[in-house]
Every structure is written in structure tokens, then in C-alpha cells.
Design a protein around this motif. Structure first.
Motif, short mmCIF file in Angstrom:
data_model
loop_
_atom_site.label_atom_id
_atom_site.label_comp_id
_atom_site.label_asym_id
_atom_site.label_seq_id
_atom_site.Cartn_x
_atom_site.Cartn_y
_atom_site.Cartn_z
N MET A 1 27.35 -14.69 -3.79
CA MET A 1 25.90 -15.23 -4.35
C MET A 1 24.37 -14.52 -4.90
N PHE A 3 20.68 -13.32 -6.20
CA PHE A 3 19.96 -14.08 -7.91
C PHE A 3 18.15 -13.32 -6.98
N THR A 4 17.53 -12.64 -8.14
CA THR A 4 15.91 -12.47 -7.62
C THR A 4 15.60 -11.89 -8.88
N ASP A 5 14.08 -11.98 -9.46
CA ASP A 5 13.90 -12.19 -10.52
C ASP A 5 13.40 -10.94 -10.49
N ALA A 48 16.33 -21.10 -14.33
CA ALA A 48 17.50 -20.05 -14.38
C ALA A 48 18.82 -21.16 -15.15
N SER A 50 23.41 -21.31 -14.65
CA SER A 50 24.46 -20.67 -14.73
C SER A 50 25.12 -22.09 -15.23
N SER A 55 26.97 -16.81 -10.88
CA SER A 55 26.16 -16.24 -11.75
C SER A 55 24.65 -16.99 -12.72
N TRP A 56 23.36 -16.06 -12.45
CA TRP A 56 22.39 -16.96 -13.60
C TRP A 56 21.68 -16.50 -14.42
N SER A 57 21.16 -17.30 -15.35
CA SER A 57 20.81 -16.13 -16.80
C SER A 57 18.63 -17.10 -16.27
N LYS A 58 17.95 -16.26 -16.24
CA LYS A 58 16.51 -16.22 -16.55
C LYS A 58 16.41 -17.05 -18.14
N CYS A 283 15.75 -12.60 -2.68
CA CYS A 283 16.50 -12.92 -3.20
C CYS A 283 17.00 -14.58 -3.08
N SER A 285 20.60 -16.27 -2.22
CA SER A 285 21.69 -16.79 -2.02
C SER A 285 21.84 -18.10 -2.05
#
Length: 301
Positions: A1, A3-5, A48, A50, A55-58, A283, A285
């Protein structure tokens, strides 16, 4: 994993907190100020979702609504109680006056802020009155609230704990400070002058705390301690449980500010923040943790 914004002009996601609610995973995290503002803008908290923890979506951000939030909010801690998500988070940009706030949500996206915010800041001659890096966990009929503070000179980051009844509503009058001294302070060489960002889980009646040692990018790394009562803690290892990465890696500057998530099947996952450029980007993780004879270990992927 990983993820960042990117919504504020640079890769930036810190201070993870993860829960499962309504059949999906929700991630709360800190967002820095808009790029190019020289850190003058307000910090915030992103949300976010998942389906697989990877896998992440804001979905959005927690709005700044109260007077105490005017300079920003960050470092969320999240816990599900009776089907509702309780978010504990800190004000930002107020130095020793930063304190812990509380909000609650039915859906994990829209939060009702506690009318008594901020709900907690520490007292006593051992600290400077600051409270940041909230972590909340139910234990033996109470909700324990872990927080980081500093010594009276504002130099050394320390760990403390408060407690509230589970049916209290968690407003300002609900909290009782459960320590009159630090429950954990930096002692090992790699911890330098900072213990912060407690991430706590319960296993077999004992509490395990994963924590960030040393300030950001020194590098901060993650240690682990254990407790039978939530107040008196013993380190499990002299070296970092999760160290920063090798030179050239994505987390060479830091692996820090952990959050420990236990899924419905009992498997546990350690979320952390990192970067390889001394904090120009951040990020998040995740690493799965196994348990053997009362000790955690990293499960390599």
C-alpha cells in the motif's frame, strides 16, 4: 500500500487512523497547508475509503467549524463505539495551547463536533499543558485517551493518558487524567527527545503500544511497549520495531506516526507515514503484523 493526497499541491498525507464501518474501511489522515504558502495555511483532516485496506479513494475532508479550529486540525485518532465513529483530533498552530477535540459520526463522513471542544489538555508540573496525537481505545469499561505532550520547557515530547466513562459523551468534563507523570518518555538513543503518536491495541488482556520515537525526519522510527493496566509501560525492544528505510528508499527519511488496526478476522496491520525527501512529501503505508509468544513481528510481503 502507498497512499498520498495531492489536493493541496504536493504529495501530503500524514498521521493515519483506520476503522471498518458500514462494510468498508475508512482512513483519516492529516493534510498539510497549500503548497507555496510557507506552511502558513491551515492544516486539515482528509477522509478516504477502501474495500481492501490497500487501495484508497478520497471522500472529502473534515471541515473547520469551531473557533478552536481556526488555525487548523490534524493527527486524528478514530474508534468505533456502538456503531458510531468517534474522531479524536488536535488543534494545530497554537503551540502549548494545542489540545484534543472530539467529534462523532453515523456515516464516517459527516461529523458532529463536541460542543465543549477542546475536550482535553493535561495538567501538572511535569508537562506544558499541550495535548496532541490522540489515540482512543476502550479498556476495562473505560475509554483511554492517549496523548503526547511536552516537558515544561517545551523541548522533550512525552506520552500521557486520560480516561472517561464509555457512556459519558466524551465532553470536557468527562475526562480524568490517569497519570501524574509521563507514562513513557524518550530513553533509548534512537528515541532522542521524542515519544509520540501512541497506537494501542489489546491482545489477551494486555495493551500494546506502537509509538513514534524521535522527531520527524531525525529519522522518526517506530517502537513498541506493553502494559497490563494502560498506565505502566515496558518496552519490548531496544531497537526500533519498524525502522526507516535504506538510503534511496521511499521512507529513508522516516517511518513514523503509527496506527494499529485490527480487522474482524483478528489480523493486525500497522499503518505509518514516511518519506524519502526530508519532509517535502509524505505518504502512508501499511505492514501486516504477526504475533508469537506475546511479541509482535513484521510479516514480510
Amino acid at each position: 500500500m502507498m497512499f498520498t493526497d495531492l489536493d493541496r499541491g504536493r504529495p501530503f498525507a500524514k498521521d493515519p487512523a483506520v476503522v471498518k464501518h458500514g462494510g468498508r474501511y475508512l482512513l483519516y489522515y492529516s493534510i498539510g497547508p497549500q503548497a507555496g504558502t510557507d506552511d502558513a495555511g491551515a492544516w486539515g483532516i482528509g477522509i478516504a475509503a477502501s474495500e481492501d485496506r490497500v487501495s484508497w479513494s478520497k471522500l472529502g475532508e473534515v471541515p473547520l467549524e469551531q473557533q478552536c479550529e481556526r488555525n487548523g486540525i490534524c493527527a486524528p485518532g478514530a474508534v468505533v463505539l456502538d456503531g458510531r465513529i468517534h474522531l479524536f483530533y488536535q488543534t494545530y498552530g497554537n503551540g502549548p495551547l494545542d489540545a484534543i477535540c472530539h467529534a462523532v459520526s453515523e456515516d464516517g463522513i459527516r461529523f458532529e463536533k463536541n460542543g465543549s471542544n477542546p475536550v482535553f489538555r493535561p495538567t501538572g508540573q511535569w508537562n506544558n499543558g499541550r495535548a496532541i496525537d490522540a489515540e482512543a481505545i476502550p479498556f476495562r469499561g473505560k475509554l483511554l485517551l492517549y496523548f503526547a505532550t511536552r516537558d515544561p520547557q517545551g523541548r522533550i515530547q512525552l506520552q500521557g493518558v486520560a480516561a472517561a466513562e464509555l457512556d459519558s459523551g466524551f465532553g470536557r468534563e468527562a475526562w480524568t487524567q490517569a497519570c501524574d507523570a509521563p507514562i513513557l518518555r524518550p530513553e533509548l538513543p534512537w528515541e532522542e527527545e521524542c515519544i509520540e503518536a501512541a497506537a494501542v491495541c489489546e491482545r489477551d488482556g494486555r495493551l500494546y503500544m506502537f509509538y513514534g520515537g524521535a522527531y520527524n525526519n531525525r529519522p522518526q522510527q517506530i517502537g513498541c511497549a506493553v502494559s497490563d493496566d494502560g498506565i505502566c509501560w515496558t518496552r519490548l525492544f531496544d531497537e526500533p520495531f519498524l525502522p526507516n528505510g535504506e538510503p534511496g528508499s521511499w521512507n529513508s527519511s522516516e517511518s513514523g506516526h503509527p496506527f494499529l488496526f485490527t480487522d474482524e478476522d483478528g489480523r493486525t496491520y500497522l499503518y505509518d507515514q514516511g518519506n524519502g525527501d526530508m519532509g517535502r512529501s509524505w505518504c502512508l503505508s501499511m505492514t501486516e503484523i504477526g504475533w508469537r509468544d506475546g511479541l509482535p513481528f513484521l510479516i514480510s510481503g
